[in-house]
Write an enzyme that holds these catalytic residues in place. Structure first.
Site, PDB file in Angstrom:
ATOM      1  N   ARG A 138     -10.309   0.173   7.714  1.00 21.99           N
ATOM      2  CA  ARG A 138      -9.558  -1.517   8.514  1.00 21.99           C
ATOM      3  C   ARG A 138     -10.941  -1.903   9.629  1.00 21.99           C
ATOM      4  NH1 ARG A 138      -4.533  -0.221   8.615  1.00 21.99           N
ATOM      5  NH2 ARG A 138      -3.202  -1.928   8.679  1.00 21.99           N
ATOM      6  N   LYS A 169       0.475  -1.179   0.001  1.00 26.77           N
ATOM      7  CA  LYS A 169       0.075   0.180  -0.157  1.00 26.77           C
ATOM      8  C   LYS A 169       0.705   1.066  -0.176  1.00 26.77           C
ATOM      9  CE  LYS A 169      -1.539  -1.648   3.541  1.00 26.77           C
ATOM     10  NZ  LYS A 169      -1.331  -3.002   3.844  1.00 26.77           N
ATOM     11  N   ARG A 185      12.010  -4.592   5.396  1.00 21.21           N
ATOM     12  CA  ARG A 185      11.743  -3.885   5.260  1.00 21.21           C
ATOM     13  C   ARG A 185      12.468  -2.724   5.652  1.00 21.21           C
ATOM     14  NH1 ARG A 185       5.364  -1.760   4.968  1.00 21.21           N
ATOM     15  NH2 ARG A 185       5.731  -2.901   7.436  1.00 21.21           N
ATOM     16  N   ARG A 192      -1.056  -9.405  12.963  1.00 16.66           N
ATOM     17  CA  ARG A 192      -1.554  -8.505  11.459  1.00 16.66           C
ATOM     18  C   ARG A 192      -1.884  -8.746  10.475  1.00 16.66           C
ATOM     19  NH1 ARG A 192       4.500  -5.350  10.941  1.00 16.66           N
ATOM     20  NH2 ARG A 192       2.778  -4.418   9.054  1.00 16.66           N
ATOM     21  N   ARG A 206      10.729  -0.561  11.107  1.00 19.36           N
ATOM     22  CA  ARG A 206       9.537  -0.472  11.885  1.00 19.36           C
ATOM     23  C   ARG A 206       9.265  -1.251  13.836  1.00 19.36           C
ATOM     24  NH1 ARG A 206       4.129  -0.074   8.054  1.00 19.36           N
ATOM     25  NH2 ARG A 206       3.726  -1.165   9.625  1.00 19.36           N
TER      26      ARG A 206
HETATM   27  P1  AP5 Z   1       4.613  -1.589   2.161  1.00 24.20           P
HETATM   28  O1  AP5 Z   1       4.841  -0.525   0.647  1.00 24.20           O
HETATM   29  O2  AP5 Z   1       5.747  -0.619   3.405  1.00 24.20           O
HETATM   30  O3  AP5 Z   1       3.483  -2.421   2.331  1.00 24.20           O
HETATM   31  P2  AP5 Z   1       2.143  -1.344   3.450  1.00 24.20           P
HETATM   32  O4  AP5 Z   1       0.233  -2.209   2.529  1.00 24.20           O
HETATM   33  O5  AP5 Z   1       1.839  -0.559   3.302  1.00 24.20           O
HETATM   34  O6  AP5 Z   1       2.662  -2.485   4.425  1.00 24.20           O
HETATM   35  P3  AP5 Z   1       2.375  -2.363   5.738  1.00 24.20           P
HETATM   36  O7  AP5 Z   1       3.019  -3.100   6.443  1.00 24.20           O
HETATM   37  O8  AP5 Z   1       2.181  -0.630   5.839  1.00 24.20           O
HETATM   38  O9  AP5 Z   1       0.785  -2.242   6.419  1.00 24.20           O
HETATM   39  P4  AP5 Z   1      -0.222  -2.260   8.036  1.00 24.20           P
HETATM   40  O10 AP5 Z   1      -1.871  -2.210   7.000  1.00 24.20           O
HETATM   41  O11 AP5 Z   1       0.286  -3.544   8.812  1.00 24.20           O
HETATM   42  O12 AP5 Z   1       0.756  -0.872   8.608  1.00 24.20           O
HETATM   43  P5  AP5 Z   1       0.067   0.376   8.609  1.00 24.20           P
HETATM   44  O13 AP5 Z   1       1.106   1.227   8.772  1.00 24.20           O
HETATM   45  O14 AP5 Z   1      -0.858   0.834   8.337  1.00 24.20           O
HETATM   46  O15 AP5 Z   1       5.150  -2.296   1.624  1.00 24.20           O
HETATM   47  C1  AP5 Z   1       6.168  -3.826   2.293  1.00 24.20           C
HETATM   48  C2  AP5 Z   1       7.556  -3.852   1.750  1.00 24.20           C
HETATM   49  O16 AP5 Z   1       7.441  -4.473   0.082  1.00 24.20           O
HETATM   50  C3  AP5 Z   1       8.945  -2.159   1.488  1.00 24.20           C
HETATM   51  O17 AP5 Z   1       9.866  -3.322   1.451  1.00 24.20           O
HETATM   52  C4  AP5 Z   1       8.004  -2.540  -0.072  1.00 24.20           C
HETATM   53  O18 AP5 Z   1       9.630  -1.907  -0.313  1.00 24.20           O
HETATM   54  C5  AP5 Z   1       8.539  -3.728  -0.129  1.00 24.20           C
HETATM   55  N1  AP5 Z   1       7.542  -3.834  -1.864  1.00 24.20           N
HETATM   56  C6  AP5 Z   1       6.059  -3.195  -1.423  1.00 24.20           C
HETATM   57  N2  AP5 Z   1       5.764  -3.639  -2.626  1.00 24.20           N
HETATM   58  C7  AP5 Z   1       6.808  -4.313  -3.252  1.00 24.20           C
HETATM   59  C8  AP5 Z   1       7.065  -4.953  -4.766  1.00 24.20           C
HETATM   60  N3  AP5 Z   1       5.962  -5.455  -5.312  1.00 24.20           N
HETATM   61  N4  AP5 Z   1       7.587  -6.243  -4.903  1.00 24.20           N
HETATM   62  C9  AP5 Z   1       8.761  -6.611  -3.982  1.00 24.20           C
HETATM   63  N5  AP5 Z   1       8.535  -5.691  -2.948  1.00 24.20           N
HETATM   64  C10 AP5 Z   1       7.810  -4.853  -2.712  1.00 24.20           C
HETATM   65  O19 AP5 Z   1      -0.169  -0.272  10.486  1.00 24.20           O
HETATM   66  C11 AP5 Z   1       0.150   0.111  11.399  1.00 24.20           C
HETATM   67  C12 AP5 Z   1      -0.734  -0.430  12.297  1.00 24.20           C
HETATM   68  O20 AP5 Z   1      -0.753   0.940  12.610  1.00 24.20           O
HETATM   69  C13 AP5 Z   1      -1.859  -1.315  12.336  1.00 24.20           C
HETATM   70  O21 AP5 Z   1      -0.521  -2.574  12.799  1.00 24.20           O
HETATM   71  C14 AP5 Z   1      -2.597  -0.883  13.464  1.00 24.20           C
HETATM   72  O22 AP5 Z   1      -2.162  -1.055  14.683  1.00 24.20           O
HETATM   73  C15 AP5 Z   1      -2.286   0.183  13.146  1.00 24.20           C
HETATM   74  N6  AP5 Z   1      -3.475   1.357  12.482  1.00 24.20           N
HETATM   75  C16 AP5 Z   1      -3.638   1.897  11.435  1.00 24.20           C
HETATM   76  N7  AP5 Z   1      -4.585   2.456  10.318  1.00 24.20           N
HETATM   77  C17 AP5 Z   1      -6.071   1.301  11.128  1.00 24.20           C
HETATM   78  C18 AP5 Z   1      -7.098   1.947  11.206  1.00 24.20           C
HETATM   79  N8  AP5 Z   1      -7.076   2.172  10.660  1.00 24.20           N
HETATM   80  N9  AP5 Z   1      -7.443   1.234  12.241  1.00 24.20           N
HETATM   81  C19 AP5 Z   1      -7.022   0.550  13.321  1.00 24.20           C
HETATM   82  N10 AP5 Z   1      -5.754   0.746  13.663  1.00 24.20           N
HETATM   83  C20 AP5 Z   1      -4.596   0.941  12.524  1.00 24.20           C
HETATM   84 MG    MG Z   2       2.509   1.351   4.948  1.00 26.03          MG
END
Ligand code: AP5
Ligand code: MG
Length: 212
Positions: free
Chosen positions: A88, A13, A123, A167, A156
């Site tokens: 979410r 994402k 990452r 997760r 992270r």
């Molecule tokens: P990346 O693009 O970073 O993946 P991502 O989908 O953004 O993964 P996240 O871990 O950020 O998602 P998440 O939903 O768990 O975390 P968030 O911060 O939203 O890619 C990952 C890796 O792969 C990178 O190294 C990238 O370079 C590589 N990559 C990407 N695409 C690739 C490809 N095509 N090929 C090869 N490599 C690739 O949330 C964190 C926490 O916050 C949650 O657990 C929760 O506790 C809280 N939170 C956030 N939002 C909410 C909400 N709305 N409600 C409640 N809690 C929330």
């Molecule tokens: Mg992310």
């Protein structure tokens, strides 16, 4: 255009959101990045959120809804945005409808668990911008340093194997049902993207759906 960027942790994402922002005149709002910023400044919201994030659980809806509602009132969000990581839960989706925020496009990035674990475990993140790199798949030009700002990259705290498993479980239990909800009420707006391919190929699959 109002775009929801959905998908499991590590599905890409953040990476795809950045590619869209770089090419098109649109902002990306990531609730995960906003929470990490709150943790960094040591706010009450940040301190509370940290406990849930460290366990791989969702932060309570009321807190997220407050944070996001304030953000969406800012001027730069008036013309459209990409929402990364929101909604979410069913309650968060209802809040959007209640506030008359109707998405134009819901992109769902789909990748197998083993790919996700490999991605998250390698990452590197630039905290201020949310830009992501991968040690193997998309390394920075200089090891450990952000290409654009020269600032250090970090790992992270929730990027540990055990937390990632939790997760993924949280995604399946709470967030995938939101995808199914959108598929039932606005199927024409939901696009499932095969995210198990190189970033530029994923982006090529995303682009035809963007009308920006
Ligand atoms: P990346 O693009 O970073 O993946 P991502 O989908 O953004 O993964 P996240 O871990 O950020 O998602 P998440 O939903 O768990 O975390 P968030 O911060 O939203 O890619 C990952 C890796 O792969 C990178 O190294 C990238 O370079 C590589 N990559 C990407 N695409 C690739 C490809 N095509 N090929 C090869 N490599 C690739 O949330 C964190 C926490 O916050 C949650 O657990 C929760 O506790 C809280 N939170 C956030 N939002 C909410 C909400 N709305 N409600 C409640 N809690 C929330
Ligand atoms: Mg992310």
């Amino acid at each position: 255009m109002k775009i929801l960027l959905m998908g499991a942790p590590g599905s890409g994402k953040g990476a795809q959101g950045s590619l869209i922002v770089d090419k098109h005149n649109i902002i990306r709002i990531s609730t995960g990045d906003m929470l990490r910023q709150q943790i960094k400044i040591g706010s009450d919201i940040g301190m509370l959120a940290k406990k849930y994030m460290g366990r791989g659980e969702l932060v309570p809806d009321d807190l997220i809804i407050q944070l996001l509602s304030e953000r969406l009132l800012q001027q730069d969000a008036s013309k459209g945005f990409i929402l990364d990581g929101f909604p979410r839960t069913q309650s968060q989706a209802v809040m959007m409808t209640d506030q008359d925020i109707i998405p134009d496009l819901i992109l769902v990035l789909d990748a197998p668990d083993e790919v996700i674990i490999q991605r998250i475990c390698g990452r590197l993140t630039h905290m201020a911008s949310g830009r992501v790199y991968h040690e193997q798949f998309s390394p920075p030009k200089v090891a450990g340093i952000d290409d654009l700002t020269g600032e250090p990259l970090i790992r992270r705290e929730d990027d540990k194997f055990d937390t990632v498993s939790q997760r993924l479980d949280t995604y399946r239990r709470h967030t995938y049902p939101v995808v199914q909800y959108y598929q039932s009420i606005m199927p024409e707006k939901v696009v499932i993207i095969d995210a198990d391919q190189p970033p530029e190929r994923v982006f090529a699959a995303v682009e035809p759906h963007l009308h920006l």
